[in-house]
Design an enzyme around this catalytic site. Sequence first.
Site, PDB file in Angstrom:
ATOM      1  CG  HIS A  14      -1.702 -16.154   4.579  1.00 46.43           C
ATOM      2  ND1 HIS A  14      -1.885 -16.607   5.860  1.00 46.43           N
ATOM      3  CD2 HIS A  14      -1.845 -14.814   4.661  1.00 46.43           C
ATOM      4  CE1 HIS A  14      -2.115 -15.590   6.666  1.00 46.43           C
ATOM      5  NE2 HIS A  14      -2.102 -14.480   5.966  1.00 46.43           N
ATOM      6  CG  HIS A  16      -3.916  -9.933   4.267  1.00 49.57           C
ATOM      7  ND1 HIS A  16      -4.837 -10.025   5.278  1.00 49.57           N
ATOM      8  CD2 HIS A  16      -2.866 -10.704   4.647  1.00 49.57           C
ATOM      9  CE1 HIS A  16      -4.360 -10.799   6.242  1.00 49.57           C
ATOM     10  NE2 HIS A  16      -3.166 -11.230   5.885  1.00 49.57           N
ATOM     11  CG  PHE A  17      -7.085  -9.794  -2.946  1.00 53.14           C
ATOM     12  CD1 PHE A  17      -5.959  -9.553  -3.728  1.00 53.14           C
ATOM     13  CD2 PHE A  17      -7.821 -10.954  -3.187  1.00 53.14           C
ATOM     14  CE1 PHE A  17      -5.577 -10.448  -4.722  1.00 53.14           C
ATOM     15  CE2 PHE A  17      -7.440 -11.850  -4.181  1.00 53.14           C
ATOM     16  CZ  PHE A  17      -6.320 -11.605  -4.945  1.00 53.14           C
ATOM     17  NE  ARG A  18      -4.553  -4.787   3.797  1.00 56.44           N
ATOM     18  CZ  ARG A  18      -4.161  -5.439   4.869  1.00 56.44           C
ATOM     19  NH1 ARG A  18      -4.972  -6.289   5.489  1.00 56.44           N
ATOM     20  NH2 ARG A  18      -2.950  -5.266   5.360  1.00 56.44           N
ATOM     21  CG  ASN A  42      -7.296  -9.362   7.915  1.00 50.10           C
ATOM     22  OD1 ASN A  42      -7.315  -9.639   6.730  1.00 50.10           O
ATOM     23  ND2 ASN A  42      -6.239  -8.828   8.511  1.00 50.10           N
ATOM     24  CE  LYS A 100      -5.384 -16.354   9.917  1.00 53.89           C
ATOM     25  NZ  LYS A 100      -4.487 -15.678   9.005  1.00 53.89           N
ATOM     26  CG  HIS A 137      -2.262 -14.662  13.458  1.00 51.88           C
ATOM     27  ND1 HIS A 137      -1.785 -13.771  12.536  1.00 51.88           N
ATOM     28  CD2 HIS A 137      -1.547 -14.428  14.586  1.00 51.88           C
ATOM     29  CE1 HIS A 137      -0.835 -13.024  13.075  1.00 51.88           C
ATOM     30  NE2 HIS A 137      -0.674 -13.403  14.324  1.00 51.88           N
ATOM     31  CG  HIS A 175       1.591 -15.804   9.023  1.00 46.36           C
ATOM     32  ND1 HIS A 175       1.440 -16.159  10.334  1.00 46.36           N
ATOM     33  CD2 HIS A 175       0.512 -15.051   8.717  1.00 46.36           C
ATOM     34  CE1 HIS A 175       0.321 -15.633  10.805  1.00 46.36           C
ATOM     35  NE2 HIS A 175      -0.259 -14.967   9.845  1.00 46.36           N
ATOM     36  CG  ASP A 248       0.724 -12.494   5.958  1.00 44.09           C
ATOM     37  OD1 ASP A 248      -0.457 -12.149   5.734  1.00 44.09           O
ATOM     38  OD2 ASP A 248       1.271 -12.351   7.061  1.00 44.09           O
ATOM     39  CG  HIS A 252      -0.851  -1.888   6.554  1.00 46.80           C
ATOM     40  ND1 HIS A 252      -2.068  -1.813   7.198  1.00 46.80           N
ATOM     41  CD2 HIS A 252      -0.376  -3.135   6.794  1.00 46.80           C
ATOM     42  CE1 HIS A 252      -2.302  -2.958   7.830  1.00 46.80           C
ATOM     43  NE2 HIS A 252      -1.301  -3.783   7.595  1.00 46.80           N
ATOM     44  CB  ALA A 264       1.849  -5.747  11.577  1.00 50.93           C
TER      45      ALA A 264
HETATM   46  O1  DOR Z   1       1.739  -8.530   9.242  1.00 48.60           O
HETATM   47  C1  DOR Z   1       0.584  -8.874   9.158  1.00 48.60           C
HETATM   48  N1  DOR Z   1      -0.324  -8.158   8.444  1.00 48.60           N
HETATM   49  N2  DOR Z   1       0.203  -9.982   9.794  1.00 48.60           N
HETATM   50  C2  DOR Z   1      -1.081 -10.337   9.868  1.00 48.60           C
HETATM   51  O2  DOR Z   1      -1.362 -11.323  10.487  1.00 48.60           O
HETATM   52  C3  DOR Z   1      -2.142  -9.500   9.258  1.00 48.60           C
HETATM   53  C4  DOR Z   1      -1.621  -8.667   8.183  1.00 48.60           C
HETATM   54  C5  DOR Z   1      -2.567  -7.545   7.798  1.00 48.60           C
HETATM   55  O3  DOR Z   1      -3.755  -7.802   7.594  1.00 48.60           O
HETATM   56  O4  DOR Z   1      -2.098  -6.420   7.663  1.00 48.60           O
HETATM   57 ZN    ZN Z   2      -2.029 -12.638   6.865  1.00 54.03          ZN
END
Ligand code: DOR
Ligand code: ZN
Length: 344
Positions: A14, A16-18, A42, A100, A137, A175, A248, A252, A264
């Site tokens: 799980h 996130h690469f962005r 996402n 997802k 999620h 998560h 996860d 950011h 988050a």
């Molecule tokens: O903390 C989080 N950040 N929870 C998520 O479900 C998404 C993730 C994000 O994409 O920043």
């Molecule tokens: Zn996530």
Amino acid sequence: MTQTLTITRPDDWHLHFRDGDILGETVPATARVFGRAIVMPNLTPPVTSVALANDYRDRILKAVPAGVDFQPLMTLYLTDNTTAGDIAAAAASETVFACKLYPAGATTNSDNGVTDPTGIYPVLEAMQEHDVPLLVHGEVTSADIDIFDREKAFIDRYLADIRTRFPALRIVFEHITTADAADFVLAHDSHTGATITPQHLMMNRNDLLVGGIRPHNYCLPVLKRREHQQKLRQVAVSGDPRFFLGTDSAPHAQGKKETACGCAGCYSARAALPLYATFFEEMDALDKLEGFTSFHGADFYRLPRHTDTVTLARETMTIEQQVMAGGEAFVPWMAGETIPWRLA
Ligand code: DOR
Ligand code: ZN
């Protein structure tokens, strides 16, 4: 005392690469340790089709360092408009490994998510038929439900019914943050798995709120009370194959975390494996680390376990205060903390 620890190469189930320039940071950070990663969809706009997933996958592969063998496992983002045909296309592809479910409004870039999970049952039927795993999620989004109760409410309102209606659908409860979620997984067979992040193993809500608000520990689902953390710690080291690694890691920019309305997500990719090793050692369970990091997830996804290894050394490592990526500053999760393991 063990001075080095060699384990089968792990995967991140799980992540996130962005997108864009930041891939130059996030992809090498993961690919130098993990052989594969389940890549969250996402983005803005979200990855809703095989074509979009393939384009995104190409951009990720361009950022893999030369000589490194890394496989991004792509996912589709379910919306109210996803069709059974989209699922058939995903199943026929060699690139998409799961879909997802984000309840609309639950977290970062989830506005296009599913407004009512009971409304996508035909899509879940197709996923069961084509054996495409559902990644969840698991939080309700209604204003009347307290944020600390949203995971349990999701189980009661939606997940229990989905589990009963689609017994052959492989579901990953992503998560997990509560004893309720751990108990839900324990109560079902091997078609239900769960990922657990380093922050939910090593922290509880005191680490978010005591002595000041700590935005770099803010993620969703939010950290819960200590009793929940203890249950997660127990199942993670139990050797139960239904629980596996999913960082996860979700960067950011510093300015979007340290602000009046902070995003988050915890950026943990660089130090993820040493962090998990630190936790397993705290639990006197280093012998269970490899199952959690390298076997259980691969077996759940029915992919081969890796045949090569990575080595951790018992040498202290201090997590960077800041990482620059795409011209912006990012503060890693646990910045400035010293932990006893590093990559050899
Ligand atoms: O903390 C989080 N950040 N929870 C998520 O479900 C998404 C993730 C994000 O994409 O920043
Ligand atoms: Zn996530």
